[in-house]
Structure formats: C-alpha cells, structure tokens
Write an enzyme that holds these catalytic residues in place. Structure first.
Site, mmCIF file in Angstrom:
data_model
loop_
_atom_site.group_PDB
_atom_site.id
_atom_site.type_symbol
_atom_site.label_atom_id
_atom_site.label_comp_id
_atom_site.label_asym_id
_atom_site.label_seq_id
_atom_site.Cartn_x
_atom_site.Cartn_y
_atom_site.Cartn_z
ATOM 1 N N ASP A 231 27.826 33.991 43.632
ATOM 2 C CA ASP A 231 28.723 34.929 44.307
ATOM 3 C C ASP A 231 28.795 34.602 45.806
ATOM 4 O O ASP A 231 28.020 33.788 46.312
ATOM 5 C CB ASP A 231 28.201 36.354 44.073
ATOM 6 C CG ASP A 231 29.188 37.405 44.551
ATOM 7 O OD1 ASP A 231 30.388 37.102 44.623
ATOM 8 O OD2 ASP A 231 28.753 38.530 44.862
ATOM 9 N N GLU B 3 32.617 31.824 49.078
ATOM 10 C CA GLU B 3 33.900 31.371 49.669
ATOM 11 C C GLU B 3 33.671 30.433 50.867
ATOM 12 O O GLU B 3 34.506 29.547 51.033
ATOM 13 C CB GLU B 3 34.731 32.594 50.091
ATOM 14 C CG GLU B 3 35.247 33.408 48.927
ATOM 15 C CD GLU B 3 34.165 34.186 48.183
ATOM 16 O OE1 GLU B 3 33.186 34.597 48.840
ATOM 17 O OE2 GLU B 3 34.292 34.365 46.969
ATOM 18 N N ASP C 104 36.329 41.316 43.291
ATOM 19 C CA ASP C 104 36.206 42.764 43.427
ATOM 20 C C ASP C 104 37.534 43.485 43.237
ATOM 21 O O ASP C 104 38.222 43.828 44.200
ATOM 22 C CB ASP C 104 35.597 43.105 44.785
ATOM 23 C CG ASP C 104 34.192 42.555 44.910
ATOM 24 O OD1 ASP C 104 33.629 42.145 43.869
ATOM 25 O OD2 ASP C 104 33.664 42.518 46.027
#
Ligand code: GLC
Length: 755
Positions: free
Chosen positions: A395, A398, A468
């Site tokens: 997670d 990015e 999300d």
C-alpha cells in the site's frame, strides 16, 4: 522525403525532422522520433517477421502488409487503412491551441486546479478523431464510465482520499493504454511507454483529435492493430507482460478492516465458520505493526502471530499483511539501519530523503537498485516465514507522502544510471511489488501480492485493488467500469473495497455491492478505521442471508473463474469485460457500464442504484438463460427485468457449459474432488477446462490437465487433451435441465443426457 528500410524499421526524413516506424510484429508498430528509455519500463519487444512492401506514391510513402496499408505524408503524418477503410490516423491539422496558457490565477486562489493541458509540452502526439461516435476505453483505474471521451487524464500515481469521481484526472495507477473504437466495428490500441507525467486529452477540447502531451517523455508510441478488441488486447498484453497467475485461493473471499486486533482475527474466522460464510483470507492492516514500522509485529497485540496464523490456517483461512514503503526513521530499527548502511534510500542533496507517512518521519527504499530489491525480498521471505503469513498487501506505494509530494529531483539511482523522482514516480509501486513477489517465486510459489499503485507493466508481478473508495452509490456504480477497464488494461485480478472503504455503509448498499462485484476477480470487503462494521453479519439476518447467497454464487463459479484466469495469464483475454469486447460490432454493446461479461459465457446485470427493484437488461445476439429461473431471453433487445433486493441478473449463454464447485466454505486445493458441469439449455457448446495444483509454478513445466467438454444434442463428451497432473477429481456431476447425473471420474467418457 528520404526513406530507408531495414530490419523492419522504416526511417523517414523530410529534411526538417525524422520519424521511425518499427514493425515489431504484424499488429504492433512502434512510431517514434526518439525512444523512451527501456531500462526501467521493460517491454517484450521480441520481433516476429512481417512481410512489408514499401513504395513511393507521389509525395507519400506507402507500406503494405497483410490486408493493411500504411501511408506517411510529406509532413510525416501516419495513416493506416485496412481493406481500404481507415484504421488509424495521426492528426494533420493544427493542434497548437492546446498549449496556450489562460489567465487562471484568480480561480487558483479559490483552490481550482489548472488543467494540465494548458501546460507547455515538449512532446505532443495528436491523433485524428474520425467521428462524434468514436470511443476511448482504457487508462486503468479512473473513477468514470467505460468511455473516456470528453475527459482529460494525467498519468501521475496519486493517493487522494476524497470521494473520487469522473473529474479526477489522476488516481493510483498510470496505465497509458487506450483501446479506441471508431467506424462502429473498428478498433485499435495505443500505448505510450513513458513513465514521466503525461496528459491524455480525449476529445475534451477538440472534436477532431485527441492528444498525449508530456514534458519529459519522448514522441514514441505503440500502435496496436487487430480486427477485434481481443486481437488488440492480446498483443498489448504480450507487449507489457502477461498478468500474474495467482494461487487459486486468491479467487476466494477476503475480509478486511482497518484494523483488526489480535482477538478480532479469531472472532472473524469464528463467525464466518459458524454462519457458514465462505472465507479464504483475512487482511491485517497497519495496526499489526509496532508503531507502523514495516516488517515488525506489535507483540502486545499479537504475542504469537505464527500460532494465530496456524490456527486460522487449520480452518482454511490465511493471513495477508499490509506493507508500506515508508521506513520509520529510527536508529536501532533493523530495516532503517540496514537500508541506511547500504545507501538504500532515495536521496536529496546527498542525504536520505525524509517525508512523513504513517510511522511519522520516513525514508523511501530505492527498489530500483538490485541490492535494495534483494534485501526487500529477503526480509519479506523472513517475515512471512516467521509469522506464517500467506500474502502481502503493498500500500501507499504511489508513493504517498503526508508532508507534500516528493520533490521531482529526489534521486533513485539504479545500478546503471541516475533516475529522479519525476521519472520513477509512476514505477515506484511496481518495483516494490517486483521485490515482494520474488519472495514467493524464489520458492516455487505463485505470488499472493496486492498493490494500490501500478504502472502499465506491473501486472506480471501483482494483483491490484482500486484504493480508497467510499460507501456511496456512485462508487458502487463506478466499480463495474473500473474493474472492466482494469481487465481490458491487462490487470484481471482487480477489485474494489466491497461496501466502500470510507464512510458508513448500509444493508441495501452492501448487498447490492457484493452482488454487483460477485465475479470481481479480487473480492475483498474492506473498510476504514472508525467506520461502521460491514462484515456480512454486521447487520440483520436478511442482509446476512443475501450476502451469503452472493458468496455461494461466487464459490460455485470458482472453476469457471480459474479457467478464465489461466487463459488470461496465457493470452491476455480479460476475465471481467464490457459487452463490446465479445460483441464488437453491436452498437448497443458499446457503453453498457452496468452489464458485465464474465468470460464469453456469463453475463452479470446487477442493480447499482438505491431503491431500484427492476432494471433494463440488454441481451446481445443469441439466447440467454436466467441462471436462477431458467427463463430464456432472445438476444438483440432490451428487457425490463424485475430485480428486488434478493435478485441479481445472472445469465448464461444458451448451450454454454460452465464448470462449478459446490458447498465450499474455503478453497482447499486437495479437496476439489467433484466437478459439476452446468449446461445452459437451448443450444450446443464446447468448453475447455483446466486443472492444476493451484499454487505452485509446476504449471510452467506443463504439469496440468486440460479437458475438452462438448455437448451436441443430448450427448456430452468429456475428453482429456493434456493429462500431466494427477487429477483431484473423483466424480463429475452434470447439471442438465434440473437433473443431476453423477459419473465416476474417467479421463474420457460419453454421457447421454436424455437417459
Ligand atoms: C490506505 C489504504 C487503505 C488502508 C489504509 C491504512 O488508505 O488505501 O486500504 O486501510 O491506508 O493502512
């Protein structure tokens, strides 16, 4: 014009500039002025012979192969025709209007964002839009309808926790691939292989052309030609790398919540078992760590995680733990110290660069260096071994950062060259997953890895979820085009958080969500900290029953999904796809955002709007059987179908054979001993079924079984066409017109359905 042709490369110069056209295979042409670097963006460029005839035609240069004709004019614009009809054309008009800056400062004061298309771009690739009915599919996880026409998108992996909608230019993934539809039944693919930030304007500012702009990327793209969306998708998938073949268990149901504590893990598994709810994995979010330090376990909450994992494992439930890239800055913490000692973090001004993520001040591993990647592989192996963890959830890669974005100049050197953040940003998630996934393949195991951030080439290493979302009806509706688009973009094992991550769900929304995503290849219910619980049993009895009903469907269709997954891994054929994929010439099939083809034989038409109890279903050509009622629909038209909360539209093509399992509450590869064959009435069909051990890499050595099943009139024929794997099947049960015909397993047999 100066023209040279050799090695399937056509070099063209008009005195002002040069262009190259490289035929990598008959349906794949790289068109470039200068190439983008391939050191980090790894592509499969293995050539296949193309018989190309190049000649001059007045001022134009013409190349012919198969039934294609490609023309380059004096200004070096490329156009392609097939059977005399246009297939693709670079735009020949003036596109400069798009680089004009507008006065924007007043609006910016209020927080409005300037459009990226207003920036100056070194690289501008503009391509003709033939007609108002041209459509653009692709670009990954955008929270929008299938057709991207009229919007502008930016490839820049972005973690934005607010409620995503169609005006979001960037989300977590950068997948610079478009599948363009024009002249009703014609399609081509276009892939832009730069990892730098770039913008796609898909007919937002012009009805005449669409546009790719980039400040740092080169004029360099791949044109993919084929007769059908499948031809094009197959070639694209071969170019960027076939998707990962995950363990079969990953197709099971995953339950998650940020954050289950030690006691809750056992409770969740207990409730699922007691209520006969299928469950294969529980996910552990960041709170299992000691102060969010990756590769540690909070021993107060989880004194013996290995023992807990083993107890759950004995009930068929495996654990997946989250890992983020950000490493807490703390002397004495082994990951920090060891990476620091090897100079393994990204740097700025010669020092390890620090930003903030969950653990507070954090540094970012430089996965682009082999030594660092190997280190991450090793600590992942150790961590999984020490704690009996079965999968890793990557997670925040990015990479997300809480104290503003990483500056463009942050350095991430590879073993070969210096790279800066602006070049590697979109690849960061992929390189993290490469290192993590190696911890599985090294031991001959298929990776169980999930990621939020990805680039076009990431799919061979990881599965994905779309970040999300929120408990909103709009996010439920958009989950269908999202997952279908990810599938078209070579990411079949994709899904969204069922029930919604942010905000509070409610029973109706949750039921509609699980129904609509019941075939979503990656199927996980996950929600945020401090939201209402949304496990299937969190509400009333009816919600529980309906949720279980949906999971029973999922587990029933597992072998069908597994067959599709194996095929996707081999050929790039998507699992969950839009109607036009199977019906490319049907104008009615083009923009069905709420109908999903699951492989070629199954169509799911759920309700995705609050309070709706009936819906319009479009049946493409042929006949379709309602899986629940047996009602038959003639294709080629729309029907209004009643769909109360208990119902979802699930239709099987007449004559199709669908392999099924029954009564599973989790996937145990050893116990899949009965194969059910559901046959949809009203036609004949043929089906190929695949079997292997479900978790190792033995299949790469051909250790698998392939069965051909054909049904003609009332005869069913079962044959083994490849039989290298000791089968687990003991019997085959044919489900035909309400009858169940049980046959002891044999490599070949013939069954008369009428008897
Ligand atoms: C990110 C993830 C989410 C996770 C949370 C805490 O927001 O997208 O799934 O629960 O971080 O780790």
């Amino acid at each position: 014009m100066d023209v040279q042709y050799s090695g399937q490369i056509l070099r063209l110069s008009n005195g002002r500039e040069e262009k190259h056209l490289h035929w990598i295979q008959p349906g794949l042409i790289r068109i470039y002025k200068s190439k983008n670097s391939e050191e980090l963006v790894r592509l499969n460029l293995e050539p296949k012979a193309v018989e190309l005839l190049v000649e001059h035609d007045g001022d134009d240069v013409v190349a012919r192969w198969d039934d294609y004709l490609l023309k380059v004019d004096e200004a070096l614009n490329v156009a392609v025709y097939r059977e005399g009809r246009p297939c693709f054309a670079e735009y020949t008009g003036d596109a400069s209007v798009y680089t004009q800056k507008k006065e924007f400062s007043l609006a910016e004061l209020e927080g409005h964002k300037r459009s990226e298309a207003m920036a100056d771009f070194k690289t501008q690739i503009s391509v003709a839009i033939f007609d108002d009915s041209d459509k653009f599919y692709g670009l990954g996880d955008k929270a929008a309808a299938l057709n991207r026409r009229g919007y502008e998108y930016v490839s820049w992996n972005t973690d934005d926790p607010t409620a995503h909608n169609e005006s979001y230019r960037s989300l977590y993934k950068s997948i610079n691939y478009l599948l363009v539809n024009h002249h009703n039944d014609r399609y081509y693919g276009l892939f832009y292989p730069s990892s730098y930030r770039c913008v796609f304007d898909l007919g937002k500012y012009s009805r005449e052309f669409f546009y790719i702009g980039s400040q740092k990327g080169e004029y360099d793209y791949f044109l993919i030609l084929g007769k059908t969306p499948m031809d094009i998708t197959g070639i694209y998938s071969g170019l960027v790398g076939r998707p990962l073949f995950v363990p079969r268990k990953m197709l099971g149901y995953h339950q998650s919540r940020w954050s289950y504590g030690g006691r809750e893990l056992g409770e969740v598994a207990e409730r699922f078992a007691e209520l006969k709810l299928p469950l294969d994995y529980i996910h552990m979010d960041i709170d299992y760590m000691e102060r969010y330090k990756v590769y540690t376990v909070d021993r107060r909450e989880f004194p013996d995680l290995k023992q807990t994992a083993r107890e759950l494992g004995a009930r068929g439930v495996d654990l997946i733990t989250i890992v983020d890239p950000g490493v807490k800055v703390e002397q004495g913490y082994f990951v920090h110290d060891e990476l620091e000692a090897m100079g393994g973090f990204a740097t700025l001004d010669g020092k390890s660069y620090v930003n903030q993520v969950w653990p507070g001040d954090s540094k970012f591993p430089n996965y682009f260096r082999k030594e660092v990647a190997d280190y991450v592989t090793r600590i992942t192996e150790d961590f999984m071994e020490e704690n009996a963890v079965a999968g890793i959830w990557c997670d925040m890669n990015e990479p997300a950062s809480f104290r503003g974005p990483l500056p463009d100049e942050v350095e991430f050197p590879s073993d070969k060259a210096m790279h800066t953040h602006e070049e590697v940003h979109n690849l960061y998630g992929e390189y993290m997953c490469r290192a993590v996934s190696e911890a599985f393949t090294k031991h001959g195991r298929r990776p169980a890895v999930i990621t939020r951030a990805a680039f076009a080439t990431s799919s061979p290493f990881t599965t994905t979820w779309n970040g999300d979302n929120q408990s909103l009806w709009h996010h439920l509706a958009v989950s269908l085009p999202q997952v279908m688009t990810m599938n078209l973009c070579n990411f079949p094992m994709n899904g969204v958080d069922i029930g919604g991550f942010g905000g509070d769900t409610n029973p109706e929304l949750l039921i509609r969500w699980i129904q609509a995503n019941v075939f979503s290849p990656f199927l996980r219910n996950h929600t945020s900290l401090d939201t209402r619980h949304q496990e299937p049993y969190a509400f009333d009895r009816k919600t529980l029953e309906l949720y279980r009903g949906a999971l029973d469907i999922r587990y029933g269709f597992l072998p069908y999904l597994y067959d599709l997954l194996e095929k996707d891994h081999r050929t790039g054929e998507p699992i969950q796809r839009p109607l036009f994929f199977d019906y490319p010439a049907d104008p009615q099939a083009k923009e069905r955002n709420d109908q999903v083809m699951v492989g070629p034989n199954v169509m799911l038409c759920p309700v995705v709007h609050q309070g709706q109890t009936s819906r319009v279903v479009y049946f493409p050509q042929g006949r379709w059987v309602d899986y629940f009622t047996g009602a038959v629909y003639e294709g080629g038209k729309e029907y209004l179908v009643s769909m109360p909360l208990e119902a979802m539209g699930l239709y099987v093509k007449a004559g199709a054979i669908v392999p099924m399992y029954r009564g599973l509450t989790h996937i145990d590869d050893e116990k899949l001993d009965t194969l059910y064959l559901y046959i949809a009435k009203g036609g004949d069909g043929e089906y190929l079924h695949y079997e292997d051990d479900g978790r190792t890499l033995d299949y790469t050595r051909g250790i698998c079984n392939r069965y051909r099943i054909t049904k003609t009139a009332d005869v069913l024929r079962f044959e083994t066409v490849c039989g290298n794997f000791p089968t687990r099947y003991k019997q085959v049960v044919i489900l035909w017109e309400g009858k169940e015909i049980a046959i002891p397993f044999a490599p070949q047999f013939v069954c008369r359905l009428a008897d």
